[in-house]
Structure formats: structure tokens, C-alpha cells
Motif scaffolding. Structure first.
Motif, mmCIF file in Angstrom:
data_model
loop_
_atom_site.group_PDB
_atom_site.id
_atom_site.type_symbol
_atom_site.label_atom_id
_atom_site.label_comp_id
_atom_site.label_asym_id
_atom_site.label_seq_id
_atom_site.Cartn_x
_atom_site.Cartn_y
_atom_site.Cartn_z
ATOM 1 N N LYS A 60 -8.143 6.042 -5.533
ATOM 2 C CA LYS A 60 -7.131 6.853 -6.237
ATOM 3 C C LYS A 60 -7.384 6.807 -7.745
ATOM 4 O O LYS A 60 -8.104 5.944 -8.240
ATOM 5 N N ALA B 192 0.897 9.613 -4.184
ATOM 6 C CA ALA B 192 -0.299 8.777 -3.981
ATOM 7 C C ALA B 192 -1.551 9.350 -4.633
ATOM 8 O O ALA B 192 -2.520 8.623 -4.862
ATOM 9 N N GLN B 193 -1.530 10.663 -4.925
ATOM 10 C CA GLN B 193 -2.719 11.282 -5.535
ATOM 11 C C GLN B 193 -2.436 11.776 -6.954
ATOM 12 O O GLN B 193 -3.254 12.503 -7.515
ATOM 13 N N ASN C 77 0.856 -1.199 0.000
ATOM 14 C CA ASN C 77 0.000 0.000 0.000
ATOM 15 C C ASN C 77 0.885 1.240 0.000
ATOM 16 O O ASN C 77 2.121 1.127 0.073
ATOM 17 N N GLY C 78 0.275 2.393 -0.072
ATOM 18 C CA GLY C 78 1.035 3.638 -0.167
ATOM 19 C C GLY C 78 1.810 3.975 1.096
ATOM 20 O O GLY C 78 2.950 4.447 1.037
ATOM 21 N N LEU C 79 1.183 3.732 2.234
ATOM 22 C CA LEU C 79 1.871 4.006 3.506
ATOM 23 C C LEU C 79 3.132 3.152 3.612
ATOM 24 O O LEU C 79 4.213 3.655 3.927
ATOM 25 N N ALA D 150 -1.046 10.109 6.316
ATOM 26 C CA ALA D 150 -0.225 8.999 5.805
ATOM 27 C C ALA D 150 1.092 9.481 5.205
ATOM 28 O O ALA D 150 2.019 8.696 5.039
ATOM 29 N N SER D 151 1.184 10.764 4.863
ATOM 30 C CA SER D 151 2.465 11.293 4.374
ATOM 31 C C SER D 151 3.463 11.401 5.519
ATOM 32 O O SER D 151 4.674 11.272 5.312
ATOM 33 N N ASP E 157 5.616 11.953 -2.444
ATOM 34 C CA ASP E 157 4.404 11.208 -2.135
ATOM 35 C C ASP E 157 3.461 11.467 -3.307
ATOM 36 O O ASP E 157 2.823 12.509 -3.383
ATOM 37 N N SER F 21 0.112 5.079 -4.118
ATOM 38 C CA SER F 21 -0.923 4.248 -3.509
ATOM 39 C C SER F 21 -1.915 3.860 -4.596
ATOM 40 O O SER F 21 -2.230 4.673 -5.466
ATOM 41 N N TYR G 133 -4.884 2.561 -3.531
ATOM 42 C CA TYR G 133 -6.131 2.491 -2.751
ATOM 43 C C TYR G 133 -7.288 2.677 -3.735
ATOM 44 O O TYR G 133 -7.157 3.439 -4.704
HETATM 45 C C1 LIG Z 1 -3.770 7.559 -0.061
HETATM 46 C C2 LIG Z 1 -2.593 8.319 0.390
HETATM 47 C C3 LIG Z 1 -1.537 7.719 1.087
HETATM 48 C C4 LIG Z 1 -1.600 6.327 1.645
HETATM 49 O O1 LIG Z 1 -1.879 5.338 0.767
HETATM 50 P P1 LIG Z 1 -2.514 3.963 1.282
HETATM 51 O O2 LIG Z 1 -2.420 3.067 0.111
HETATM 52 O O3 LIG Z 1 -3.925 4.245 1.689
HETATM 53 O O4 LIG Z 1 -1.693 3.494 2.437
HETATM 54 C C5 LIG Z 1 -0.408 8.469 1.357
HETATM 55 N N1 LIG Z 1 -0.328 9.758 1.000
HETATM 56 C C6 LIG Z 1 -1.326 10.386 0.363
HETATM 57 C C7 LIG Z 1 -1.157 11.812 -0.036
HETATM 58 C C8 LIG Z 1 -2.503 9.697 0.052
HETATM 59 O O5 LIG Z 1 -3.492 10.334 -0.579
#
Ligand SMILES: *Cc1c(COP(=O)(O)O)cnc(C)c1O
Length: 366
Positions: free
Chosen positions: A190, A162-163, A58-60, A91-92, A160, A185, A187
Motif C-alpha cells: 500500500k 485501504a488504498q 490489518n485492513g480486513l 476484502a471489502s 474502506d 491497511s 499491507y
Molecule cells: C488491501 C485491502 C484491504 C485489506 O487489507 P489487508 O491489510 O490486506 O487485510 C481491504 N480493502 C481494500 C480495498 C484493499 O486494497
């Protein structure tokens, strides 16, 4: 009701392909780190333009392993300071803390809500060793300025992303390829979302990639030969099956999101609703379309009465969370004001024109 994000509708578009590929997956008998993870890593590295992609749980975990790997490689040590945006998802920041590093919260730019590069410089000390850049809401952080600062002070830069899957800078380079290393991520919500948890690391650094690859799999590069004190942070094979199918549609989906955002930006016209900054470039994939409204509760309820669902990303700033009590005394007025007044409007590749029009008309009458 116009849903904030219709995840079933998004994934139903791939149902036939999912079923076909699932049958093959089932038959393969190979359910962990098989061909599909390897294929996705190669596909996604190619997509981002990086030498390496490592599939992660996962992203974390992707972010945790990045910092961990830098510690293993002697580039970071306990208590080193990492510059982080104060205005982000928690999570960042958690990965910095999980690694015994010290997050240094920096206020955002008032226009983009991404980390203010002017403020970064003011927070650099002899203990600063890295900058974590977050491409918040899908809009690239000012990587040119961030990389320049980092070079000047000899700092690592971590994205990061993830978005921001597929966001492209002015030189045609993609998120994930704009610094030393990046975390993604997948998730489900996303822009590139799995049907469960998923994540990845991208980098051009061979040694870092090799270290992260070991760390995600018990510290081993060869089965039962453990070189590092590792984890189990592998990307699931079944999620890679879904991601390989969905990756092909990512650019098209991002284009639709940008199209909806452009409609919002040109047609929304209510002085009580502050619109996000956008320069019409490809550096924003509109993971979220975030407006600022002083009477947020009234606005959200009004939209709800009109069958429009909204969400808040995020209602409480990280430094004001109970989990991060040590940072509660920080004075971050811009971040706090943003967290108090932001509202995310529906935006997704499966919305239709009628829904967008209804949202625009409803907000203009607020
Ligand atoms: C979703 C997200 C994460 C974490 O990702 P996960 O897969 O949910 O652990 C980290 N940073 C940002 C900016 C996110 O939007």
C-alpha cells in the motif's frame, strides 16, 4: 526487468532509521501496544485530521471490527443490508459477511470505477443500514453524494480507505475523515506500507473508537477486565516503529506517484489502451494506475516480452468467486467487463524517469 513494485527499493530508503529505531524497540522490552503504537495512533489521527486512530492487525480486521462495533452498539443487527461496490477487492466485502450482514452489490461509475451514486439509491430498501465506500485504486469515492444519500435515508457510511492514504478532497479533508469511520491497511504494497501486516481505524466518534479499542484487545480496556467478547486484533508494535518512520514520507511519495500518473496520462497514446479518469486534483494518490485493454492477455505478454511487469487488480469479480457462490447469479456487466479487461501498470515512488519513458514508448508501439 521493470518490476511492478520494488518493495525492497521502497523500504531500503529507510534502512538506517529502521535499524536505529529497531535497536530502541529491542531495548524497550515492550513489544505489544507500547509507545510506538500509541505514537503512531496519534501521528496518523493528526495526519488524517480525525479525533481517533486505533491501530489494528490489518485492513480486513479493521473493517471487521468496525461492523462488529456497530453491532455491539446496536446500530447494526444480523441480516441488515450494507451497500457495497461490486467492483472492489474481496476484502471489502468479507467483513460484511463475517458479521452476518447482507452485502448488496452496486455497479461502479463507468468513468471512475468507483461505486455509482445513482445506482446506490436504486438499491436502498427498508433493510439498508449502511454504505461501504471504497476509494478504489487510490481515488476518492464520491463522498459528497454518498453522505447526502446516507443522511436522507439515515444510513451509516464506512470508508474502506485501504488504498487511499493521504487522498484529499476539494475541501482539504483526507481519506479516513470523510464519513463516520474508516479502515486502513498497511499491507506492504500500500502507499503507506508496513514490513508485514498492519491496519487502522480512524473516526471522530468517541464511543465507536472506545468500542473498537476494546474489541481489538480481548474486549478489555483494562488488563484482565473484559467488557466485550473481543478479539486479538492489535497493531504490532514493531510495525508501528516502521510506520512512524514511513508516514513522514507519505505525502512526498504520493506526489511522485501523481507525477508518474500525469506522465502516463499525457504521453500514453494508444487507442487500444483506455486510460483512467483523473481530474488533476489531490483526490487520487494512484495506489494503482489501471488501464483497460480488450486483448488483455496479448497486452500483458507483449509488455512481459519487453521486460515490463504488470498485475491485475483484480482478475475475478467478488460475486464470481467460489467463496461468494450465493451471489453468483447477480448480473453486474460493468463490474465483470472491468475485471476482464483491466491491467495495472508499474507505478511507485522509486521508479525513475527512464523506466517511465520506456513503459510509455513500449505501450505506444503496442
Ligand atoms: C488491501 C485491502 C484491504 C485489506 O487489507 P489487508 O491489510 O490486506 O487485510 C481491504 N480493502 C481494500 C480495498 C484493499 O486494497
Amino acid at each position: 526487468m521493470i518490476k511492478f513494485l520494488d518493495l525492497h527499493k521502497i523500504n531500503a530508503r529507510f534502512e538506517v532509521q529502521f535499524q536505529e529505531q529497531f535497536k530502541k524497540f529491542l531495548k524497550s522490552g515492550h513489544y505489544i501496544l507500547g509507545d510506538q503504537v500509541a505514537l503512531f495512533e496519534s501521528n496518523y489521527a493528526k495526519y488524517c485530521g480525525t479525533k481517533h486512530c486505533i491501530g489494528i492487525s490489518n485492513g480486513l480486521d479493521a473493517l471487521i471490527l468496525i461492523f462488529k462495533a456497530y453491532k455491539v452498539l446496536g446500530k447494526l443487527k444480523e441480516n441488515d443490508e450494507v451497500i457495497v461496490p461490486a467492483n472492489t477487492y474481496i476484502a471489502s466485502i468479507l467483513p460484511v459477511i463475517h458479521n452476518g450482514l447482507t452485502p448488496v452489490f452496486v455497479e461502479p461509475d463507468k468513468e471512475t470505477y468507483n461505486i455509482s451514486t445513482l445506482e446506490i439509491e436504486k438499491h436502498i430498501t427498508p433493510n439498508t443500514k449502511a454504505i461501504l465506500a471504497v476509494h478504489l485504486y487510490g481515488q476518492l469515492a464520491n463522498m459528497k453524494a454518498i453522505n447526502t444519500i446516507a443522511k436522507k435515508h439515515n444510513l451509516l457510511v464506512i470508508e474502506d480507505a485501504a488504498q487511499a492514504h493521504g487522498a484529499i478532497n476539494e475541501n482539504g479533508k483526507k481519506a479516513g475523515n470523510l464519513s463516520d469511520v474508516a479502515a486502513f491497511s498497511f499491507y506492504p504494497s500500500k502507499n503507506l506500507g508496513a514490513l508485514g501486516d498492519g491496519g487502522a481505524v480512524t473516526t471522530n466518534n468517541d464511543v465507536l473508537a472506545e468500542t473498537i479499542k476494546k474489541l481489538r484487545n480481548y474486549g478489555a480496556s483494562k488488563k484482565y477486565v473484559n467488557e466485550l467478547i473481543g478479539f486479538n486484533n492489535r497493531l504490532d508494535e514493531i510495525q508501528a516503529v516502521f510506520l512512524n518512520i514511513k508516514l513522514k514520507k507519505l505525502d512526498e511519495d504520493n506526489t511522485i506517484r501523481r507525477y508518474i500518473a500525469k506522465r502516463y496520462l499525457s504521453e500514453l497514446n494508444n487507442e487500444k489502451v483506455k486510460l483512467p479518469f483523473y481530474n488533476n486534483a489531490l483526490d487520487h494518490i494512484f495506489h494503482l494506475f489501471v488501464v483497460l485493454v480488450e486483448d488483455r492477455e496479448g497486452f500483458i505478454n507483449y509488455l512481459k516480452e519487453n521486460q515490463i511487469e504488470t498485475l491485475i487488480h483484480y482478475p475475478i469479480a467478488p460475486h464470481q468467486q467460489d467463496a461468494l457462490k450465493d451471489y453468483a447469479s447477480l448480473n453486474l456487466p460493468i463490474t465483470e467487463h472491468i475485471h476482464k479487461t483491466i491491467v495495472s501498470l508499474p507505478i511507485s515512488p522509486v521508479m525513475n524517469e527512464k523506466e517511465v519513458t520506456k513503459i510509455i514508448n513500449t505501450i505506444n508501439l503496442y
